[in-house]
Design a protein around this motif. Structure first.
Motif: not given
Lengths: 404, 223
Positions: A361-365, A273-279, A43-49
């Motif tokens: 830096f916050m995990p999604p709910a 999104d895909t990346l986060t889900r994969a992680l 999420e943090s990477a997504r937010g940064y981009v």
């Protein structure tokens, strides 16, 4: 057996063996923590981009010459359309669309810039005064490019911070001459540091009027046209208008590529999104490992408490009651592990946010809910076998003190 | 009340079949006080397990309260154990993490009684075994005799008809042993059918009816 009593007895066993319970909590909370940390990173990477894209300005439509798709029907076929340059007149024509507020034609090149006996190679960006408006740039000193006619090659320039210190040192640069290639122009302003910015390093750029770049690099075609739509709703309208206007001007040939900021953002969003889900999925494996550990520990618990199970059977416990007791115990371990994991993760997250407030830096709910659910399901699932094993214990053997 | 008819129990040991009980017939009436004695391997423990519905015979019939136990399923057997039979073991079998009250209420917990309904019954059971002042002690804080009293309280709390005691004094010194036997005889006087398995003649001979088993058969039955 009442639900309450089942929980009471199971919980009694959980607190009775603190070392075992502690290890289970550790394993499960590492699993939950891994899911939360990795999704928080995603999420943090997504937010940064996303943030970086915001520095482009808002409601941006980018026009590039040429089609990115080819009309090849067979290998080696010619590219379908002949490329026609985007011209300043094309750019100017775009303002006819009511959906477009500003346009900024852009030409980019590289040249040697020098002042006195200092020189360096740097990026030269030719544009107009509206470029700074669109990108919401602020000035450290002086002013941005003058608002003049697009094809006027006024010999003025705006420089980035690094260029200023490297070429001017401590001297005030405003009003000084800067040599670019074989020509020279007067410095009218210094850009403020714009923080993260994509496409251009703001600190190491020299910006001149677009007409001046045409002269400098002897080109007429534009590298890009940056257009800003009047608002978010009219972005699509702006895109269609741009295609229509350019197509008319290019004799019916649609030889440009138009990208909207939204589309790019959406693409990146999808990727992250895909990346986060994969992680999250990878991290969830550690939860399954924790589940296997719960199974092991419960198996040990069952063999340790063989006599107890035998006794319960003698006292009239049914098969189902024994299963329920051990499953409840496994569920308690999983739930407690999940809660501990969530607690520790959020402590770490709050800590990291305190140290690096500039990153989101916050995990999604869904990650928190999901990790907890997977922990619980794993705990119960891997508790089934030990519980059934317990229920199958022969009471005679168990009460005689022998292992069945 | 208890009627055994041609009861057999065979065990497969290696490639040999051992007849732990061999066509055994026995009738025990309500309120009786029976001791079952015999050398080790005579089948007395097997008989006790079958009487307690923990084991089932290979052949023959066991009627408890005129109901044949042969056709009972697992859950039904558990329910009969719960309501009609109390167990007392040589090694007490208390749950170490639970105090006296919690141990005593276990059968009622399994039966699904509400805490409010359990309280009085536990208090009454503690009273009967004389341990009211030890209610919140855990087994490791109790002496051997006291542990066996807790076990007896647990066995009688559901008000069963039969108390099955398997070497109840085996892990106790003589004096505590006698106290325990006194306690059980007292319960028998109040109407509980008492069946004690032991190889200690001092205990066994106190019973009104003495059954001696050898090689899976009843050798002597003295009323």
């Amino acid at each position: 057996m009442r639900f309450f009593d089942c929980n009471r007895i199971a919980f009694g066993a959980v607190i009775r063996y603190p070392l075992r319970t502690g290890m289970m909590l550790l394993a499960t909370s590492i699993g939950v923590g891994a899911v939360l940390m990795l999704t928080a990173l995603g999420e943090s990477a997504r937010g940064y981009v996303g943030q970086a894209f915001q520095t482009l300005g808002t409601n941006i439509v980018i026009v590039m010459p040429g089609r990115t798709e080819t009309a090849g029907t067979a290998p080696g076929a010619m590219v379908g359309t002949t490329e026609r340059d985007l011209t300043l007149d094309d750019a100017r024509a775009l303002l006819r669309s009511p959906a477009i507020r500003y346009i900024a034609p852009v030409i980019v090149g590289s040249a040697t810039v020098s002042q006195g006996n200092l020189e360096r190679e740097t990026t030269i960006l030719g544009s107009t005064t509206d470029f700074a408006t669109i990108r919401q740039w602020t000035m450290a000193q002086g002013e941005f490019l003058p608002n003049v006619d697009l094809d006027r090659a006024s010999p003025v320039c705006v420089i980035g911070n690094v260029i200023r210190t490297e070429l001017f040192g401590d001297e005030p640069p405003i009003g000084k001459w800067l040599r670019i290639g074989t020509r020279r122009c007067r410095v009218t302003g210094v850009l403020a540091d714009q923080g993260t910015s994509i496409m251009i390093d703001v600190n190491e750029v020299v910006i001149v009027p677009v007409g001046y770049t045409q002269m400098l690099f002897d080109v007429s075609g534009l590298f890009r046209i940056i257009a800003q739509a009047t608002d978010r709703e009219s972005m699509d309208r702006a895109r269609l208008d741009i295609i229509r206007i350019i197509k008319t001007r290019h004799y019916g040939e649609e030889d440009i590529t138009v990208i909207t900021q939204d589309a790019v953002l959406q693409t990146f969003d999808g990727i992250f999104d895909t990346l986060t889900r994969a992680l999250a999925g990878i991290a969830a494996i550690s939860l399954i490992v924790a589940g296997v550990l719960i199974m092991n520990v419960m198996l040990v618990a069952v063999s340790q408490r063989t006599r107890e199970v035998g006794l319960l059977k003698a006292l009239g416990a049914t098969h189902r009651q024994i299963v329920a007791l051990f499953l409840t115990e496994a569920a308690f371990l999983a739930v407690l592990g999940g809660i501990t994991g969530l607690g520790f993760s959020y402590l770490v997250i709050i800590g990291v946010r305190g140290l690096y407030p500039e990153y989101i830096f916050m995990p999604p709910a869904w990650a928190a809910v999901g990790a907890f659910t997977v922990a619980l399901v794993c705990g119960i699932f891997f508790g089934i076998w030990p519980a059934r094993k317990a229920a199958a214990i022969d009471p005679i053997m168990a009460l005689a003190g022998r292992q069945a | 009340m208890i009627k055994l008819e041609g009861l057999c129990r065979d065990f497969q040991v290696g490639d040999q079949v051992v007849h732990a009980l061999d066509h055994l017939d026995l009738v025990i009436r309500q309120r009786e006080y029976v001791s079952i004695m015999g050398p080790s391997g005579s089948g007395k423990s097997t008989l006790l397990n079958i009487l307690g519905l923990l084991d089932s015979p290979s052949a023959g019939n066991y009627w408890l309260d005129d109901i044949s136990t042969a056709s009972m399923q697992d859950d039904e057997l558990a329910s009969v154990r719960q309501k009609k039979i109390g167990f007392v073991f040589q090694s007490f079998h208390l749950v170490p993490r639970m105090n006296a009250v919690e141990n005593i209420e276990l059968p009622m917990v399994l039966a699904g009684l509400l805490p409010a309904d359990r309280r009085d019954k536990v208090a009454a059971a503690l009273e009967r075994v004389g341990l009211t002042n030890r209610a919140d002690h855990r087994p490791d804080q109790l002496s051997g005799g006291e542990r066996q009293r807790v076990a007896i309280a647990r066995a009688i709390v559901m008000q069963p008809m039969i108390l099955l005691a398997d070497e109840p004094t085996g892990n106790l010194d003589r004096q505590s042993g006698e106290e325990i036997v006194d306690l059980m005889e007292n319960l028998n006087n109040q109407g509980l059918t008492l069946i004690v398995v032991t190889h200690d003649p001092a205990i066994g001979n106190r019973a009104q009816r003495k059954v001696r088993i050898e090689d899976g058969r009843i050798k002597i039955d003295i009323q």
